[in-house]
Design a protein around this motif. Sequence first.
Motif, PDB file in Angstrom:
ATOM      1  N   ALA A 554       0.874  -1.010  -0.039  1.00 50.12           N
ATOM      2  CA  ALA A 554       0.224   0.269   0.353  1.00 50.12           C
ATOM      3  C   ALA A 554       1.050   1.496  -0.150  1.00 50.12           C
ATOM      4  N   TYR A 555       2.092   1.065   0.823  1.00 52.75           N
ATOM      5  CA  TYR A 555       2.929   2.271   0.626  1.00 52.75           C
ATOM      6  C   TYR A 555       3.208   2.293  -1.080  1.00 52.75           C
ATOM      7  N   THR A 556       4.176   1.292  -1.125  1.00 54.11           N
ATOM      8  CA  THR A 556       4.601   1.368  -2.348  1.00 54.11           C
ATOM      9  C   THR A 556       3.677   1.956  -3.293  1.00 54.11           C
ATOM     10  N   GLY A 557       2.617   2.148  -3.334  1.00 58.82           N
ATOM     11  CA  GLY A 557       1.458   2.351  -4.498  1.00 58.82           C
ATOM     12  C   GLY A 557       1.148   3.965  -4.304  1.00 58.82           C
ATOM     13  N   GLN A 558       1.086   4.199  -2.678  1.00 59.58           N
ATOM     14  CA  GLN A 558       0.929   5.922  -2.260  1.00 59.58           C
ATOM     15  C   GLN A 558       2.356   7.149  -2.885  1.00 59.58           C
ATOM     16  N   LEU A 559       3.772   6.236  -2.936  1.00 56.35           N
ATOM     17  CA  LEU A 559       4.853   6.601  -3.418  1.00 56.35           C
ATOM     18  C   LEU A 559       4.505   6.641  -5.385  1.00 56.35           C
ATOM     19  N   ASN A 560       3.955   5.190  -5.575  1.00 57.64           N
ATOM     20  CA  ASN A 560       3.932   4.846  -7.376  1.00 57.64           C
ATOM     21  C   ASN A 560       3.495   6.110  -7.378  1.00 57.64           C
ATOM     22  N   SER A 561       1.625   6.532  -7.183  1.00 56.19           N
ATOM     23  CA  SER A 561       1.081   7.274  -7.497  1.00 56.19           C
ATOM     24  C   SER A 561       1.570   9.115  -6.918  1.00 56.19           C
ATOM     25  N   LYS A 562       1.763   8.855  -6.119  1.00 54.73           N
ATOM     26  CA  LYS A 562       2.642  10.701  -5.742  1.00 54.73           C
ATOM     27  C   LYS A 562       3.907  11.162  -6.753  1.00 54.73           C
ATOM     28  N   GLN A 563       4.410  10.170  -6.994  1.00 57.00           N
ATOM     29  CA  GLN A 563       5.313  10.174  -7.935  1.00 57.00           C
ATOM     30  C   GLN A 563       4.772  10.630  -9.399  1.00 57.00           C
ATOM     31  N   LYS A 564       3.941  10.047 -10.022  1.00 53.07           N
ATOM     32  CA  LYS A 564       2.901   9.389 -11.233  1.00 53.07           C
ATOM     33  C   LYS A 564       2.768  11.213 -11.182  1.00 53.07           C
TER      34      LYS A 564
END
Length: 673
Positions: A554-564
Amino acid sequence: MDAQQFLAEFKHIAHAPEGVAKLREMIYQLAVTGSLTPRSEAGDNAGDLLIGIEVTRQRLILEKKYKCIPKLENEPVQAPSDVELPQSWRWTRLLDIGEINPRNQAPDEEVAAFIPMRGIPQFHHDALVAETRKWGEIKRGYTHFANGDVILAKITPCFENGKSAAVSDIPGDLGIGAGTTELHVFRPVHEGVLPDYVYIYLRSPFFTNEGKKSMTGTAGQKRLSVDYFATRAFPLPPTEEQGRIVAKVDELMALCDKLEMQKKEYRRLQNALRQATLKTVSSAGSPHELQESWATLEENFEQLFSAPEDVKQLKGTLLDLAVSGRLFPRERWRECSGLELLESISNARRHWAECSEGQEYKEAKSMLKKLRAQHANVPASQLPEHWAWATLLQVSQAVVDCHNKTAPYVTDGIPLVRTTDICDGQMNLSNTKRVSEETYAYWARRMPPKSGDIFFSREAPMGEAAIVPEGEKVCLGQRMMLIRLFPSLFNNRFLLYVILSPSFQEQMLGTAVGMAVKHLRVGGVEGLMVPVPPKPEQDQIVEAVDYLFEICDAYTGQLNSKQKKAETFAMTAVSTLTGITTGQEEEQPVKAPHTELVAKLCLGQTPDIKTQAPLATVLARHDGEMSAKNLWQRFGGEIDAFYAQLKTEISHGWILEPEPAEVREVGSEEDGA
């Protein structure tokens, strides 16, 4: 724009992935469209410059010092309709203001510069790397250039990577050189055309974006045509303004370098702090120390983790804690021990040998023979008292090496799992090579793989592992090993987590052999040491790690979303300022909720470590309440998945149900205004 203003206005773009690269593109684009420097109020006009250039060009043609390209010169300039130049500028072409791909004339004995593709810089005004040779050695079969020329790599990926240069100060008495044939060369014929300005133009998105689309040839061998290079519309300012543009671009590129260095330094410090924090967590000597160090990590998560790959280190720390017995109190499973489990596995193996026949009987006897001859090197690392150390061979029913021949592939058959098909504990069967039933029967005659077996790579890459998915029929590929356990006695996911743990990977590196390519011998794999807790504790550890990994994902998904989102913002901002097409219109827009919870979501029953409640876990770390929008952003992923998870956690009482009246359609207030 001065340095302070630049840094203040654009540092938010620089923080996005590839943000500094976007800034550089923006600077080049603004430079060649007349928007980077103040417009000249003097009477200079690029039209007068063009007249002077044409006079010089015609003189050189008469003197036979200029190479014409008649088929291109007859075509008119194709000025773009979406770019409006300053009044003093003019549209022209490189073909009309200089010579394309000229040739040098010099005595064979003269010393000249030789520059292969690797010597051509990729970044703004980096130096050319040249060697010296006699002109007679390099004048044939290579591209010619000289001081004052502008060179551009024409082959993929060098063109896309920006390999180019305004040639100056190359070694040799005559200031000439030759190099790779994969170059286009422009030589100005008039001092009013500055090579450094042409260099900026060749690096601008105005030139490169369409250039990438016009490249021809097969994949990996695409090239930019001389037609495009010579005839692409070229925005020509007066000479004095070219000089101002070059100076401003150099100044802003230096600031981009500064932003990039700041970003790298921040990342270096962040990495060091994260590694130190994770080391503190992993080296905690007591449950109290572990709790304190974990709380520190949790409180500073946003400062320690900014990229998805950072979370992988957190997973590694969790695995080391799990496989060393520090996730739970050590007294938890004292009623049974690892030694008792090893004895049960040994008895099961002997029973297997007694009851099996044919090839299985041979494998069972081979296992018993190997075990009698094996000598274990017990690690110094301490385990809980009721755990035990054992070799991989000791905990397994069988360990089988792959077939050593190259398989004949077929279009439609059984997946052949190779080392490239396994990564981060997952087996990807979507793009595997296939083998026939006959090849499978021959290769799998020793031990046909079945669901639950572990595939382990002992070379290139070494130490990857994954479990054969339920219901899949697969074949063991080269440099792979099959590990089969007694499922009722040893949890295959626990062994997988042991293999993926950094401590086990470090043990493997110490066992590996080879110079250029490190690999493990079969005996080296069989002798690797594995921690052995009781089976109930294995199951409990796997359940806890699965849950913690869900939070990490879930953290990874958040960071991916933030980067995107940061990348999209940077691209949109640059596109708005410059008119550069970003291609965003081809992407799916971010899916937003159709409804909005006005009231804050509040924590109900605090979930324990084994509860699948990622949203409640986030709420617990933020004083028990948060807006739905903020919780969704921290959760990451699609909004539909968020609402489905929210519904589940509300139904279990982990999150309190909001009042129905406190849900509204998004935009309803604005519509009613």
